[in-house]
Design a protein around this motif. Structure first.
Motif, PDB file in Angstrom:
ATOM      1  N   SER A   1      93.508   1.592 -32.115  1.00 28.90           N
ATOM      2  CA  SER A   1      94.769   1.057 -31.599  1.00 28.90           C
ATOM      3  C   SER A   1      94.842   1.311 -30.099  1.00 28.90           C
ATOM      4  CB  SER A   1      95.961   1.722 -32.291  1.00 28.90           C
ATOM      5  OG  SER A   1      95.974   1.410 -33.660  1.00 28.90           O
ATOM      6  N   TYR A   2      95.412   0.349 -29.381  1.00 26.49           N
ATOM      7  CA  TYR A   2      95.502   0.422 -27.927  1.00 26.49           C
ATOM      8  C   TYR A   2      96.928   0.709 -27.499  1.00 26.49           C
ATOM      9  CZ  TYR A   2      90.891  -1.630 -28.106  1.00 26.49           C
ATOM     10  OH  TYR A   2      89.562  -1.863 -28.380  1.00 26.49           O
TER      11      TYR A   2
ATOM     12  N   ASN B   1      96.814  -3.003 -32.721  1.00 28.38           N
ATOM     13  CA  ASN B   1      95.491  -2.946 -33.347  1.00 28.38           C
ATOM     14  C   ASN B   1      95.037  -4.372 -33.638  1.00 28.38           C
ATOM     15  OD1 ASN B   1      93.404  -2.905 -35.422  1.00 28.38           O
ATOM     16  ND2 ASN B   1      93.784  -0.706 -35.521  1.00 28.38           N
TER      17      ASN B   1
ATOM     18  N   TYR C   1      98.330  -7.257 -22.660  1.00 30.12           N
ATOM     19  CA  TYR C   1      97.092  -7.125 -23.422  1.00 30.12           C
ATOM     20  C   TYR C   1      96.711  -8.509 -23.914  1.00 30.12           C
ATOM     21  CZ  TYR C   1      93.885  -5.539 -27.100  1.00 30.12           C
ATOM     22  OH  TYR C   1      92.793  -5.326 -27.902  1.00 30.12           O
TER      23      TYR C   1
ATOM     24  N   TRP D   1     101.802   0.418 -29.532  1.00 30.13           N
ATOM     25  CA  TRP D   1     100.381   0.467 -29.854  1.00 30.13           C
ATOM     26  C   TRP D   1     100.035  -0.800 -30.621  1.00 30.13           C
ATOM     27  CZ3 TRP D   1      97.233   4.764 -28.678  1.00 30.13           C
ATOM     28  CH2 TRP D   1      97.914   5.832 -28.083  1.00 30.13           C
TER      29      TRP D   1
END
Length: 95
Positions: free
Chosen positions: A62-63, A49, A71, A47
């Motif tokens: 958060s991704y 951020n 990303y 994850w």
């Protein structure tokens, strides 16, 4: 002229999770940053951020990046990463 000649070599921000379930800084705030590219090269989810806050697992802001996911973000804020297991690897470049 290709893209790497325009942007320069960038700063290598690659690494591994140093403590499972604990957010760690991926890149400090940088007013000169144009972009940050990240790839999860571990077998489990990571994850990230990009908003200057600690990354969190299943946390708003958060991704989630599954194994192999890329990303890219344009932010000058601090960027953090978290994974469930110590040793999870990632590749990242800041330009």
């Amino acid at each position: 002229m290709n893209v790497s000649e325009l942007l320069g070599p960038g700063a290598d921000r690659s690494g591994a999770i140093t403590a499972g379930n604990t957010a760690q800084q991926l890149a400090p705030a940088n007013p000169s940053r144009r972009s940050l590219t990240f790839q999860n090269i571990s077998a489990a989810d990571l994850w990230i951020n990009p908003h200057g806050n600690p990354a969190g697992i299943d946390t708003a802001g958060s991704y989630k990046l599954v194994s192999g996911a890329f990303y890219q973000v344009q932010t000058n804020k601090a960027v953090s990463v978290i994974g469930a297991t110590t040793g999870q690897k990632f590749t990242a470049t800041e330009v």
